[in-house]
Design an enzyme around this catalytic site. Structure first.
Site, short mmCIF file in Angstrom:
data_model
loop_
_atom_site.label_atom_id
_atom_site.label_comp_id
_atom_site.label_asym_id
_atom_site.label_seq_id
_atom_site.Cartn_x
_atom_site.Cartn_y
_atom_site.Cartn_z
N GLY A 182 -10.17 22.66 9.78
CA GLY A 182 -10.67 22.27 11.10
C GLY A 182 -9.66 22.45 12.23
O GLY A 182 -9.95 22.14 13.37
N HIS A 183 -8.48 22.99 11.94
CA HIS A 183 -7.43 23.11 12.97
C HIS A 183 -6.75 24.46 12.89
O HIS A 183 -5.64 24.56 12.41
CB HIS A 183 -6.39 21.99 12.79
CG HIS A 183 -5.52 21.78 13.99
ND1 HIS A 183 -4.31 22.40 14.16
CD2 HIS A 183 -5.69 21.00 15.08
CE1 HIS A 183 -3.75 22.00 15.29
NE2 HIS A 183 -4.57 21.15 15.86
N PHE A 184 -7.24 25.45 13.35
CA PHE A 184 -8.58 25.73 13.84
C PHE A 184 -9.17 26.79 12.93
O PHE A 184 -8.43 27.70 12.54
CB PHE A 184 -8.53 26.25 15.28
CG PHE A 184 -7.82 25.29 16.22
CD1 PHE A 184 -8.49 24.18 16.73
CD2 PHE A 184 -6.50 25.48 16.56
CE1 PHE A 184 -7.85 23.30 17.60
CE2 PHE A 184 -5.85 24.60 17.42
CZ PHE A 184 -6.51 23.52 17.94
N VAL A 234 -3.62 26.70 12.68
CA VAL A 234 -2.32 26.27 13.19
C VAL A 234 -2.00 24.90 12.59
O VAL A 234 -2.85 24.01 12.59
CB VAL A 234 -2.34 26.16 14.74
CG1 VAL A 234 -1.03 25.62 15.27
CG2 VAL A 234 -2.65 27.51 15.37
#
Length: 151
Positions: A48-50, A55
């Site tokens: 989820g990041h990203f 990252v």
């Protein structure tokens, strides 16, 4: 002094997915450490990041630096065993944090941490995280050692 993952897990209470130190390359107990985190696409935070551009979150880079600091701060005999259920080592302050480059899958994060002040209750450090020869992040961090209630 070098430590492998087994040695690290004997000294820290963290486990996957929150254990963020894979190996210790150099350690001068009570003074400094050089440790690494191999950053892989399998890390759960990358979902989820990203999703379109993975990252490593800056807060996890700071957490990795704090974990590395714990390893050298309590390496002597008679020091608290952080893997014990009776002692907690909390990140309580971050000053001057700067993030200079993204940390992405495939990077090897090199963490260099030195002690500014160590005591039985509060520890202060200067910490730098690098990828290759580039600084990825740097900060002054403060951690607290607390004996947990046995209630």
């Amino acid at each position: 002094m070098e430590l492998d993952i087994k040695d690290i897990m004997e000294r820290l209470p963290h486990r996957q997915p929150m254990l963020l130190v894979d190996r210790v390359l150099e350690m001068d107990p009570g003074k400094s450490i050089v440790a690494i985190k191999n950053v892989t696409y399998n890390e759960p935070f990358f979902q989820g990041h990203f999703a379109h551009h993975p990252v490593m979150p800056g807060v996890l880079i700071i957490e990795a630096l704090a974990q590395a600091a714990a390893l050298f701060s309590f390496a002597d005999a008679g020091a608290p065993n952080l893997a014990s259920t009776k002692v907690a080592y909390y990140l309580v302050g971050v000053d001057g944090a700067r993030f200079r480059r993204p940390v992405v899958p495939g990077d090897q994060l090199r963490m260099e941490v030195s002690a500014d002040k160590l005591s039985r209750s509060i520890c202060k450090y200067t910490a730098v995280a690098k990828v290759g020869d580039q600084i990825a992040a740097e900060a002054k961090i403060m951690c607290a050692v607390r004996v947990l209630d046995e209630a």
